[in-house]
Design a protein around this motif. Structure first.
Motif, PDB file in Angstrom:
ATOM      1  N   UNK A  37      12.578   0.807 -15.148  1.00 39.75           N
ATOM      2  CA  UNK A  37      13.462   0.922 -13.995  1.00 39.75           C
ATOM      3  C   UNK A  37      14.919   1.059 -14.448  1.00 39.75           C
ATOM      4  N   UNK A  38      15.655   1.948 -13.775  1.00 36.89           N
ATOM      5  CA  UNK A  38      17.085   2.117 -14.038  1.00 36.89           C
ATOM      6  C   UNK A  38      17.857   1.961 -12.729  1.00 36.89           C
ATOM      7  N   UNK A  39      18.178   0.701 -12.351  1.00 37.02           N
ATOM      8  CA  UNK A  39      18.928   0.469 -11.110  1.00 37.02           C
ATOM      9  C   UNK A  39      20.300   1.146 -11.137  1.00 37.02           C
ATOM     10  N   UNK A  40      20.824   1.376 -12.342  1.00 42.73           N
ATOM     11  CA  UNK A  40      22.129   2.032 -12.487  1.00 42.73           C
ATOM     12  C   UNK A  40      22.084   3.518 -12.202  1.00 42.73           C
ATOM     13  N   UNK A  41      20.883   4.075 -12.064  1.00 37.34           N
ATOM     14  CA  UNK A  41      20.740   5.458 -11.631  1.00 37.34           C
ATOM     15  C   UNK A  41      20.913   6.500 -12.718  1.00 37.34           C
ATOM     16  N   UNK A  42      21.378   7.661 -12.299  1.00 36.85           N
ATOM     17  CA  UNK A  42      21.390   8.856 -13.138  1.00 36.85           C
ATOM     18  C   UNK A  42      22.292   8.722 -14.364  1.00 36.85           C
ATOM     19  N   UNK A  43      23.470   8.128 -14.196  1.00 31.75           N
ATOM     20  CA  UNK A  43      24.374   7.971 -15.337  1.00 31.75           C
ATOM     21  C   UNK A  43      23.732   7.162 -16.449  1.00 31.75           C
ATOM     22  N   UNK A  44      23.036   6.098 -16.075  1.00 31.79           N
ATOM     23  CA  UNK A  44      22.355   5.242 -17.063  1.00 31.79           C
ATOM     24  C   UNK A  44      21.205   5.990 -17.731  1.00 31.79           C
ATOM     25  N   UNK A  45      20.474   6.805 -16.959  1.00 35.29           N
ATOM     26  CA  UNK A  45      19.351   7.553 -17.525  1.00 35.29           C
ATOM     27  C   UNK A  45      19.825   8.685 -18.437  1.00 35.29           C
ATOM     28  N   UNK A  46      20.932   9.327 -18.072  1.00 34.07           N
ATOM     29  CA  UNK A  46      21.499  10.343 -18.963  1.00 34.07           C
ATOM     30  C   UNK A  46      21.795   9.750 -20.334  1.00 34.07           C
ATOM     31  N   UNK A  47      22.390   8.574 -20.311  1.00 31.98           N
ATOM     32  CA  UNK A  47      22.722   7.878 -21.560  1.00 31.98           C
ATOM     33  C   UNK A  47      21.453   7.527 -22.339  1.00 31.98           C
ATOM     34  N   UNK A  48      20.411   7.075 -21.625  1.00 42.73           N
ATOM     35  CA  UNK A  48      19.155   6.686 -22.270  1.00 42.73           C
ATOM     36  C   UNK A  48      18.440   7.893 -22.878  1.00 42.73           C
ATOM     37  N   UNK A  49      18.524   9.046 -22.236  1.00 40.30           N
ATOM     38  CA  UNK A  49      17.952  10.271 -22.813  1.00 40.30           C
ATOM     39  C   UNK A  49      18.718  10.672 -24.073  1.00 40.30           C
ATOM     40  N   UNK A  50      20.017  10.568 -24.024  1.00 41.45           N
ATOM     41  CA  UNK A  50      20.851  10.952 -25.176  1.00 41.45           C
ATOM     42  C   UNK A  50      20.564  10.069 -26.394  1.00 41.45           C
ATOM     43  N   UNK A  51      20.353   8.780 -26.147  1.00 38.93           N
ATOM     44  CA  UNK A  51      20.156   7.852 -27.270  1.00 38.93           C
ATOM     45  C   UNK A  51      18.696   7.768 -27.715  1.00 38.93           C
ATOM     46  N   UNK A  52      17.782   8.381 -26.936  1.00 39.93           N
ATOM     47  CA  UNK A  52      16.362   8.301 -27.276  1.00 39.93           C
ATOM     48  C   UNK A  52      15.705   7.027 -26.784  1.00 39.93           C
ATOM     49  N   UNK A  53      16.398   6.284 -25.926  1.00 40.41           N
ATOM     50  CA  UNK A  53      15.831   5.055 -25.352  1.00 40.41           C
ATOM     51  C   UNK A  53      14.630   5.388 -24.467  1.00 40.41           C
TER      52      UNK A  53
END
Length: 284
Positions: A37-53
């Motif tokens: 779950x990413x309650x922080x939304x799209x900005x948090x998921x963009x970051x997670x995709x970039x870092x490979x999380x």
């Protein structure tokens, strides 16, 4: 068994993922799909995709298109929800503001820069002919709980979020909704990190087939409205209205939509240059 990490907002749009996970449908295909779950939304998921999380994300169209255009090493592989997202424009219940026009130049709470709440504030401003340089001010609040605190404490003046998820907050007398702002395009897409896509394209294809088999008949699932209302603490009539307005997709995003999103973001001075379709989208 191949482990795949996928992220999404903990909202009713994503119930189909929960159902397919609960039914063990990915494990039957030797896939260990791990939902985050990413309650922080799209900005948090963009970051997670970039870092490979995470390897995949169910993410807002405008947010991921902007981030891929700015170097996020990912591709959009499918539209997930075809219909627009209806953003509610909210103020504190006791606020003096009665209309969107009164919010010109006021402080807008956003989950983070590059998020849907950030980008849609620009769309809303353009809809009302505001000056994008002087009439938008932002306060980063991380998530919905942060928005409740910011508006209640007077640290921000308004907040934009999906109207059905915020309806309980409106009903409870914490927020007051003074308007709406629908996205001018399909709201959610599925994105995958390039590195994962290059090595596991067949796995991605299987995951899409499984989720599509559920979303294509999602509204026909017995008592689906009651299930959504109970799980997300929403009123049954609100859920029924939402279901009537929402259509899922089993197809990829077309070139015209990608161009429209980028051209709008460039016009709003959120994106500096347009990228080719094949830089943003991959058909699997």
């Amino acid at each position: 068994m191949t482990t795949v990490k996928i992220g999404g907002v903990p909202e009713h749009f994503n119930l189909a993922w929960y159902l397919t996970l609960k039914n063990g449908e990915y494990k039957k295909e030797n896939i260990n799909l791990r939902w985050e779950d990413y309650p922080g939304g799209t900005g948090a998921m963009n970051e997670a995709l970039r870092t490979g999380e995470i390897d995949m994300a169910v993410i807002l169209t405008e947010g991921i298109v902007k981030d891929i255009a700015e170097g996020n090493p990912s591709k959009v592989v499918q539209v997930f929800v075809e219909t627009p997202l209806i953003w509610g424009v909210h103020v504190a219940a006791g606020s003096e503001f009665k209309s969107i026009e009164e919010l010109k130049g006021k402080r807008c709470a956003i989950s983070r820069y590059g998020s849907g709440s950030h980008l849609m504030a620009y769309i809303n401003a353009e809809n009302h002919n505001w000056d994008l340089d002087t009439d938008l001010n932002f306060n980063v609040i991380q998530d919905l709980d942060g928005a409740v605190n910011a508006l209640s404490n007077g640290d921000a003046d308004y907040f934009m979020w999906e109207k059905f998820m915020t309806k309980p907050i409106v009903d409870s007398g914490v927020f007051r909704r003074i308007g709406h702002c629908p996205t001018p395009w399909p709201c959610f897409v599925i994105a995958v990190r390039n590195e994962f896509l290059e090595t596991h394209e067949n796995i991605v294809k299987i995951i899409l087939e499984i989720i599509n088999n559920t979303t294509i008949d999602f509204k026909e699932i017995p008592s689906i409205d009651k299930m959504i209302a109970n799980r997300y603490e929403l009123q049954l009539d609100d859920v029924q209205e939402w279901l009537s307005l929402t259509e899922w997709s089993q197809s990829n995003v077309d070139k015209a939509t990608i161009n429209k999103v980028q051209q709008k973001l460039i016009k709003l001075d959120i994106l500096s240059e347009q990228r080719p379709y094949h830089d943003i989208v991959k058909n699997v």
